[in-house]
Design a protein around this motif. Structure first.
Motif, PDB file in Angstrom:
ATOM      1  N   ILE A  11      25.931 -41.469 -44.994  1.00 21.39           N
ATOM      2  CA  ILE A  11      26.071 -42.912 -44.786  1.00 21.39           C
ATOM      3  C   ILE A  11      26.669 -43.483 -46.053  1.00 21.39           C
ATOM      4  O   ILE A  11      26.098 -43.335 -47.137  1.00 21.39           O
ATOM      5  CB  ILE A  11      24.712 -43.577 -44.492  1.00 21.39           C
ATOM      6  CG1 ILE A  11      24.086 -42.976 -43.228  1.00 21.39           C
ATOM      7  CG2 ILE A  11      24.874 -45.087 -44.342  1.00 21.39           C
ATOM      8  CD1 ILE A  11      22.658 -43.445 -42.978  1.00 21.39           C
ATOM      9  N   GLY A  18      23.770 -50.095 -43.675  1.00 20.91           N
ATOM     10  CA  GLY A  18      23.677 -48.648 -43.871  1.00 20.91           C
ATOM     11  C   GLY A  18      22.243 -48.178 -43.986  1.00 20.91           C
ATOM     12  O   GLY A  18      21.865 -47.144 -43.435  1.00 20.91           O
ATOM     13  N   VAL A  21      20.507 -47.838 -40.570  1.00 18.18           N
ATOM     14  CA  VAL A  21      20.785 -46.561 -39.900  1.00 18.18           C
ATOM     15  C   VAL A  21      19.931 -45.469 -40.526  1.00 18.18           C
ATOM     16  O   VAL A  21      19.362 -44.620 -39.827  1.00 18.18           O
ATOM     17  CB  VAL A  21      22.281 -46.211 -39.988  1.00 18.18           C
ATOM     18  CG1 VAL A  21      22.552 -44.844 -39.359  1.00 18.18           C
ATOM     19  CG2 VAL A  21      23.130 -47.272 -39.290  1.00 18.18           C
ATOM     20  N   ASP A 131      28.457 -35.773 -39.519  1.00 16.37           N
ATOM     21  CA  ASP A 131      28.606 -37.157 -39.083  1.00 16.37           C
ATOM     22  C   ASP A 131      28.717 -38.050 -40.307  1.00 16.37           C
ATOM     23  O   ASP A 131      28.062 -37.803 -41.327  1.00 16.37           O
ATOM     24  CB  ASP A 131      27.395 -37.595 -38.251  1.00 16.37           C
ATOM     25  CG  ASP A 131      27.360 -36.963 -36.875  1.00 16.37           C
ATOM     26  OD1 ASP A 131      27.807 -37.622 -35.921  1.00 16.37           O
ATOM     27  OD2 ASP A 131      26.889 -35.809 -36.757  1.00 16.37           O
ATOM     28  N   VAL A 133      28.799 -42.333 -41.344  1.00 22.00           N
ATOM     29  CA  VAL A 133      28.702 -43.740 -40.973  1.00 22.00           C
ATOM     30  C   VAL A 133      29.263 -44.563 -42.129  1.00 22.00           C
ATOM     31  O   VAL A 133      28.787 -44.465 -43.260  1.00 22.00           O
ATOM     32  CB  VAL A 133      27.243 -44.165 -40.698  1.00 22.00           C
ATOM     33  CG1 VAL A 133      27.190 -45.644 -40.320  1.00 22.00           C
ATOM     34  CG2 VAL A 133      26.629 -43.308 -39.596  1.00 22.00           C
ATOM     35  N   GLY A 373      30.631 -49.831 -32.786  1.00 31.08           N
ATOM     36  CA  GLY A 373      30.603 -49.063 -34.019  1.00 31.08           C
ATOM     37  C   GLY A 373      31.053 -47.628 -33.887  1.00 31.08           C
ATOM     38  O   GLY A 373      31.374 -46.985 -34.883  1.00 31.08           O
ATOM     39  N   ALA A 381      31.515 -43.246 -37.375  1.00 30.92           N
ATOM     40  CA  ALA A 381      31.064 -44.546 -36.878  1.00 30.92           C
ATOM     41  C   ALA A 381      31.097 -45.573 -37.998  1.00 30.92           C
ATOM     42  O   ALA A 381      31.162 -45.234 -39.185  1.00 30.92           O
ATOM     43  CB  ALA A 381      29.653 -44.434 -36.305  1.00 30.92           C
ATOM     44  N   ILE A 383      29.310 -49.542 -39.236  1.00 29.08           N
ATOM     45  CA  ILE A 383      28.172 -50.447 -39.057  1.00 29.08           C
ATOM     46  C   ILE A 383      28.371 -51.639 -39.998  1.00 29.08           C
ATOM     47  O   ILE A 383      28.951 -51.505 -41.074  1.00 29.08           O
ATOM     48  CB  ILE A 383      26.825 -49.734 -39.367  1.00 29.08           C
ATOM     49  CG1 ILE A 383      25.620 -50.626 -39.051  1.00 29.08           C
ATOM     50  CG2 ILE A 383      26.775 -49.278 -40.812  1.00 29.08           C
ATOM     51  CD1 ILE A 383      25.293 -50.749 -37.615  1.00 29.08           C
ATOM     52  N   ILE A 406      23.910 -46.961 -33.284  1.00 29.84           N
ATOM     53  CA  ILE A 406      24.634 -45.951 -34.061  1.00 29.84           C
ATOM     54  C   ILE A 406      23.755 -44.726 -34.293  1.00 29.84           C
ATOM     55  O   ILE A 406      24.196 -43.582 -34.139  1.00 29.84           O
ATOM     56  CB  ILE A 406      25.090 -46.547 -35.406  1.00 29.84           C
ATOM     57  CG1 ILE A 406      26.091 -47.680 -35.190  1.00 29.84           C
ATOM     58  CG2 ILE A 406      25.688 -45.458 -36.291  1.00 29.84           C
ATOM     59  CD1 ILE A 406      27.347 -47.268 -34.478  1.00 29.84           C
ATOM     60  N   ILE A 410      24.167 -40.604 -33.116  1.00 33.44           N
ATOM     61  CA  ILE A 410      24.070 -39.447 -34.015  1.00 33.44           C
ATOM     62  C   ILE A 410      22.972 -38.501 -33.546  1.00 33.44           C
ATOM     63  O   ILE A 410      23.165 -37.275 -33.473  1.00 33.44           O
ATOM     64  CB  ILE A 410      23.800 -39.916 -35.454  1.00 33.44           C
ATOM     65  CG1 ILE A 410      24.994 -40.719 -35.979  1.00 33.44           C
ATOM     66  CG2 ILE A 410      23.499 -38.728 -36.373  1.00 33.44           C
ATOM     67  CD1 ILE A 410      24.734 -41.403 -37.309  1.00 33.44           C
TER      68      ILE A 410
END
Length: 433
Positions: A11, A18, A21, A131, A133, A373, A381, A383, A406, A410
């Motif tokens: 992230i 952030g 998430v 992943d 973000v 997002g 993604a 955010i 979001i 994930i």
């Protein structure tokens, strides 16, 4: 060669978006890392002026597992109170943070996933992640017009994110450019401090602070306005480019009525078009801007009237704003030196800057192409973008719902193929057997 490590989820950005998430991922045991170039939620202390006050009621302030619990839910927290409230939230969980570390490059990995280049004070590191973000904020680069560099160097110039208080500026009059939320409130701050203010208006609308016995934003929340997705909102995707309505929460909350300020001595102009040396040029749009802002004000009040009538709610009688001042003419020029203007505050917004991201997920204007997002590139993604999903996105009112969505995307990817599935109700996540 720089050290290379791997984390399942990265992230980028430790603001409230952030970290929200992160809260959900941590709750579900998903290993991840939050990377922050400064310190958590630093923007609240570093880029808000001293008298900054929320424009949304305190009850709007809610984050995962945490909401405003003070004794003034209909009031408006000041900057330092917001910082204290956010720090209280951070005390409730332990996000895996790496601070003072900037991501200077993000690209797709050769074998899938992503590669990130991390730079700190004393090292560079390569990080891979399945992943990612992006939580760096919607528009990080302050906008200042190109002609600003041609203006008289004796005039101090700063962007709204640098403004702290009236004493920060040299003695003399101040030109504020822009009437979005920041520009209008900074103009108010300077006006209340006794400074002579010249204000160049844009096309921003305005809204009543209180109407028929309640805060307008409370009425709008009850009406479901903050829950309407951008696809269903009038104008659709174009809503993402709209400027927020100007209003203030200062001193318990009130309207910002630029006509009233003008009657008290503030100098108003239309859209600033050009400038050189000590001379500025304005479009003859002052009357149009004032009338348009007031029309939006009255239109929102009329929407509330219809809601009250439809629901049979007892409330004080309806009213309509009537102008308290009209411009005598349309000023199209200003000599800064002759008017005693010694400083300019640029409050004309920000622009996106994703040049460090090497991925085909941006439109022609450099904005992420995403749905709630989530981009078309698996694993990437965003955010915290304005109007990412609803009007509440990018502000406290909608962050929890956006972060839950979001995080769910994930967790679904991580759990794909397992016996359970992850579901979300928009505010909380739960794993079902």
């Amino acid at each position: 060669m720089p050290e290379r490590t791997h984390v399942p989820v990265a992230i980028i950005g430790a603001g409230q978006a952030g970290l929200s998430v992160s809260w959900y991922l941590g709750r579900h045991g998903i290993e991840h890392l939050v990377i922050e170039a400064e310190t958590p939620v630093h923007a609240w202390t570093d880029t808000r002026w001293d008298n900054f006050t929320l424009v949304t009621p305190n009850w709007h302030c809610r984050l995962p597992g945490y909401s405003y619990a003070g004794d003034d839910p209909d009031g408006f927290m000041k900057r330092d109170e917001v910082v204290e409230w956010l720090n209280g939230w951070l005390d409730t969980f332990n996000p895996p943070l790496r601070t003072h570390t900037r991501v200077t490059r993000l690209r797709q990995g050769a074998d899938g996933g992503f590669e990130l280049t991390l730079v700190s004070a004393d090292a560079e590191q390569l990080l891979t992640a399945d992943d990612v973000v992006i939580a760096t904020g919607g528009y990080p680069l302050p906008v200042i017009p190109t002609f600003a560099r041609t203006l008289d160097p004796a005039v101090r110039q700063l962007h709204s994110e640098e403004y702290k208080n009236a004493d920060q500026l040299p003695d003399g009059a101040v030109m504020v450019v822009g009437t979005g939320q920041s520009g209008a409130q900074i103009a108010e701050d300077l006006h209340l401090a006794g400074r002579t203010v010249h204000l160049a208006m844009g096309k921003a609308p305005r809204v009543a602070r209180f109407y028929r016995g309640r805060d307008c934003m409370t009425w709008l929340a009850d009406m479901g306005v903050y829950d309407v997705g951008v696809q269903e909102y009038p104008g659709g995707q174009a809503a993402r480019e709209k400027t927020n309505h100007y209003v203030t929460g200062r001193d318990g909350g009130r309207d910002i009525d630029l006509r009233e300020f003008a009657a008290q001595g503030m100098h108003l102009y239309g859209l600033l078009e050009d400038g050189r040396d000590s001379r500025l040029q304005f479009a003859p749009t002052l009357r149009e801007s004032l009338d348009s802002a007031d029309a939006t004000y009255n239109s929102i009040c009329a929407d509330i009237d219809r809601h009250i009538e439809r629901e049979g709610i007892e409330a004080p009688p309806a009213t309509r704003y009537e102008p308290v001042w009209e411009p005598d003419d349309e000023p199209t020029a200003l000599d800064l030196a002759a008017a005693g203007v010694t400083s300019i505050v640029w409050a004309i917004g920000y622009r996106p800057d994703y040049r460090w991201i090497e991925a085909s997920v941006f439109d022609g204007g450099g904005r992420p192409m995403q749905t709630r997002g989530v981009t078309a590139l698996p694993g990437l993604a965003f955010i915290g973008l304005p109007w990412m999903y609803t009007w509440g996105s990018g502000r406290f009112h909608g962050i929890d719902r956006d972060a839950a969505h979001i995080a769910a995307s994930i967790i679904d990817r991580v759990a794909r193929g397992s016996a359970g599935s992850v579901v979300t109700d928009g505010a909380t996540l739960a794993t079902t057997p």
